[in-house]
Design a protein around this motif. Sequence first.
Motif, PDB file in Angstrom:
ATOM      1  N   ASP A 234      65.428  -8.042  70.144  1.00  0.00           N
ATOM      2  CA  ASP A 234      64.092  -7.470  70.288  1.00  0.00           C
ATOM      3  C   ASP A 234      63.130  -7.998  69.233  1.00  0.00           C
ATOM      4  O   ASP A 234      61.945  -8.190  69.504  1.00  0.00           O
ATOM      5  N   GLU A 235      63.636  -8.245  68.030  1.00  0.00           N
ATOM      6  CA  GLU A 235      62.795  -8.827  66.983  1.00  0.00           C
ATOM      7  C   GLU A 235      62.357 -10.238  67.383  1.00  0.00           C
ATOM      8  O   GLU A 235      61.199 -10.626  67.193  1.00  0.00           O
ATOM      9  N   LEU A 236      63.285 -10.999  67.951  1.00  0.00           N
ATOM     10  CA  LEU A 236      62.967 -12.356  68.410  1.00  0.00           C
ATOM     11  C   LEU A 236      61.956 -12.323  69.547  1.00  0.00           C
ATOM     12  O   LEU A 236      61.013 -13.121  69.584  1.00  0.00           O
ATOM     13  N   LEU A 237      62.145 -11.385  70.467  1.00  0.00           N
ATOM     14  CA  LEU A 237      61.226 -11.251  71.587  1.00  0.00           C
ATOM     15  C   LEU A 237      59.831 -10.861  71.106  1.00  0.00           C
ATOM     16  O   LEU A 237      58.823 -11.396  71.569  1.00  0.00           O
ATOM     17  N   GLN A 238      59.776  -9.933  70.158  1.00  0.00           N
ATOM     18  CA  GLN A 238      58.487  -9.514  69.601  1.00  0.00           C
ATOM     19  C   GLN A 238      57.815 -10.668  68.874  1.00  0.00           C
ATOM     20  O   GLN A 238      56.588 -10.853  68.957  1.00  0.00           O
ATOM     21  N   LEU A 239      58.611 -11.479  68.180  1.00  0.00           N
ATOM     22  CA  LEU A 239      58.074 -12.624  67.458  1.00  0.00           C
ATOM     23  C   LEU A 239      57.416 -13.621  68.419  1.00  0.00           C
ATOM     24  O   LEU A 239      56.371 -14.208  68.103  1.00  0.00           O
ATOM     25  N   SER A 240      58.010 -13.783  69.594  1.00  0.00           N
ATOM     26  CA  SER A 240      57.479 -14.734  70.566  1.00  0.00           C
ATOM     27  C   SER A 240      56.089 -14.337  71.052  1.00  0.00           C
ATOM     28  O   SER A 240      55.313 -15.184  71.500  1.00  0.00           O
ATOM     29  N   HIS A 241      55.752 -13.052  70.960  1.00  0.00           N
ATOM     30  CA  HIS A 241      54.421 -12.569  71.336  1.00  0.00           C
ATOM     31  C   HIS A 241      53.329 -13.275  70.534  1.00  0.00           C
ATOM     32  O   HIS A 241      52.220 -13.493  71.019  1.00  0.00           O
ATOM     33  N   GLN A 242      53.651 -13.605  69.297  1.00  0.00           N
ATOM     34  CA  GLN A 242      52.647 -14.104  68.365  1.00  0.00           C
ATOM     35  C   GLN A 242      52.592 -15.630  68.325  1.00  0.00           C
ATOM     36  O   GLN A 242      51.796 -16.208  67.581  1.00  0.00           O
ATOM     37  N   GLY A 243      53.440 -16.288  69.116  1.00  0.00           N
ATOM     38  CA  GLY A 243      53.573 -17.729  68.994  1.00  0.00           C
ATOM     39  C   GLY A 243      52.717 -18.532  69.953  1.00  0.00           C
ATOM     40  O   GLY A 243      52.125 -18.017  70.902  1.00  0.00           O
ATOM     41  N   ASN A 244      52.681 -19.834  69.712  1.00  0.00           N
ATOM     42  CA  ASN A 244      51.984 -20.801  70.546  1.00  0.00           C
ATOM     43  C   ASN A 244      52.939 -21.971  70.800  1.00  0.00           C
ATOM     44  O   ASN A 244      53.160 -22.795  69.914  1.00  0.00           O
ATOM     45  N   ASN A 245      53.487 -22.029  72.010  1.00  0.00           N
ATOM     46  CA  ASN A 245      54.490 -23.057  72.296  1.00  0.00           C
ATOM     47  C   ASN A 245      53.910 -24.473  72.323  1.00  0.00           C
ATOM     48  O   ASN A 245      54.627 -25.458  72.175  1.00  0.00           O
ATOM     49  N   ARG A 246      52.590 -24.590  72.505  1.00  0.00           N
ATOM     50  CA  ARG A 246      51.981 -25.921  72.604  1.00  0.00           C
ATOM     51  C   ARG A 246      52.037 -26.682  71.279  1.00  0.00           C
ATOM     52  O   ARG A 246      51.828 -27.892  71.249  1.00  0.00           O
ATOM     53  N   VAL A 247      52.282 -25.982  70.194  1.00  0.00           N
ATOM     54  CA  VAL A 247      52.433 -26.632  68.898  1.00  0.00           C
ATOM     55  C   VAL A 247      53.713 -27.462  68.863  1.00  0.00           C
ATOM     56  O   VAL A 247      53.781 -28.475  68.159  1.00  0.00           O
ATOM     57  N   ILE A 248      54.711 -27.065  69.656  1.00  0.00           N
ATOM     58  CA  ILE A 248      56.022 -27.701  69.622  1.00  0.00           C
ATOM     59  C   ILE A 248      56.345 -28.437  70.912  1.00  0.00           C
ATOM     60  O   ILE A 248      56.964 -29.511  70.899  1.00  0.00           O
ATOM     61  N   ASP A 249      55.930 -27.890  72.051  1.00  0.00           N
ATOM     62  CA  ASP A 249      56.225 -28.514  73.343  1.00  0.00           C
ATOM     63  C   ASP A 249      55.317 -29.717  73.598  1.00  0.00           C
ATOM     64  O   ASP A 249      54.118 -29.678  73.303  1.00  0.00           O
TER      65      ASP A 249
END
Length: 419
Positions: A234-249
């Motif tokens: 759940d901590e990992l899932l919550q963390l993903s809320h704040q991310g931007n995948n375009r920085v890495i993908d």
Amino acid sequence: MEGRSSGIERNLEDGGSKALAPDEISHLALDIGGTLIKLVYFSRNDSWSVDDKGAKSPKGDSPLRVSCSNLDYPILYGRIHFAKFETSKVNECLEFIRSKKLLHGGRWHHEAPVSDKNGIKATGGGAYKFADLFKENLGLNLDKEDEMDCLVGGANFLLKAVHHEAFTYMDGQKEFVQIDHNDLYPYLLVNIGSGVSMLKVDGDGKFERVSGTNVGGGTFWGLGRLLTKCKSFDELLQLSHQGNNRVIDMLVGDIYGGMDYSKFGLASTTIASSFGKAISENKELEDYRPEDVARSLLRMISNNIGQISYLNALRFGLKRIFFGGFFIRGHAYTMDTISVAVHFWSKGEAKAMFLRHEGFLGALGAFMSYEKNNYDGLVVHQLVEQVSTSASYSGDKIHSSLAGDLNDNESIGCSVYTT
């Protein structure tokens, strides 16, 4: 651990931790997976009328929709409750069962614990792995049911019995799907647990496992734990809320100078390579934000599952795909990603559908197997819509659900009769 309830379970209402009275509990069932233990149990509601010839309305303001006036069996009303635990913390599950006195739950009149009969119904690999632990600690025998049988049984039951069980989710819009019971089959059931199983369901008890992938919830949690140091799913899932995948993908636009590849319908924002930018940048893991890594990882796995699911639906000519399992968690971004993948690869001809009680299919199937085996004569007659606010139980506190009304699996009202 997270347990869910919505009003019958008094210890959650008053903030205390006392157990329900033994005569209010009946029929406990478990689904013990590689990552999570899912638990289902029934509790009576003494504020609802009981009639040995028919159904009466509850004394409260939540109406029952039952029609069983011709039954010759005693009727019991109450709720089916749901709880989950990390499998690595199985002792928390044991303590939950002990503290709430669920080990008395195999008989309607509760003169003795269930261990003097066949035991409690359980499914999943952990039903074998932890059988001795349950016996030694609680005196409970795990009466094992086949995992896939339970998944399909739980899904069929919910799709037929709960009015608002299935829904679509895309672009932030949730829309319930009305299921015609005469046109339910065939469908593809995609259960996303630690790994992923894909089942072609042709009817009650009629199904085959047609595919699967080892890239599932365990992959997300395992890689995420290594890459971000998160301590829980759940901590990992919550963390993903704040991310931007375009920085890495790496996107199509990154390859084509910001342009679409229109010949093949690929927008500039389409992911060409998950984590692809990490190849061309002179950066180490610590140079990337953990939230961006979590977002990219979730996007990669969700896209992959959505694509493989559609290809299997196409293989068998199936238009209806239901997704279940605790990987989803009612998480908007996960559902949206899976939906977009199915929509893209099917060119809009197929839709991804999700289930409100997504993570408890196996546990519910195990619960329903009491009826199949005439175990103490349990028959679940009808479920009643869940109408209360989502809440999760942790210790003695109540917390709001991460996804609000998307995660409505606290409890469901039902009427049962015994033979």
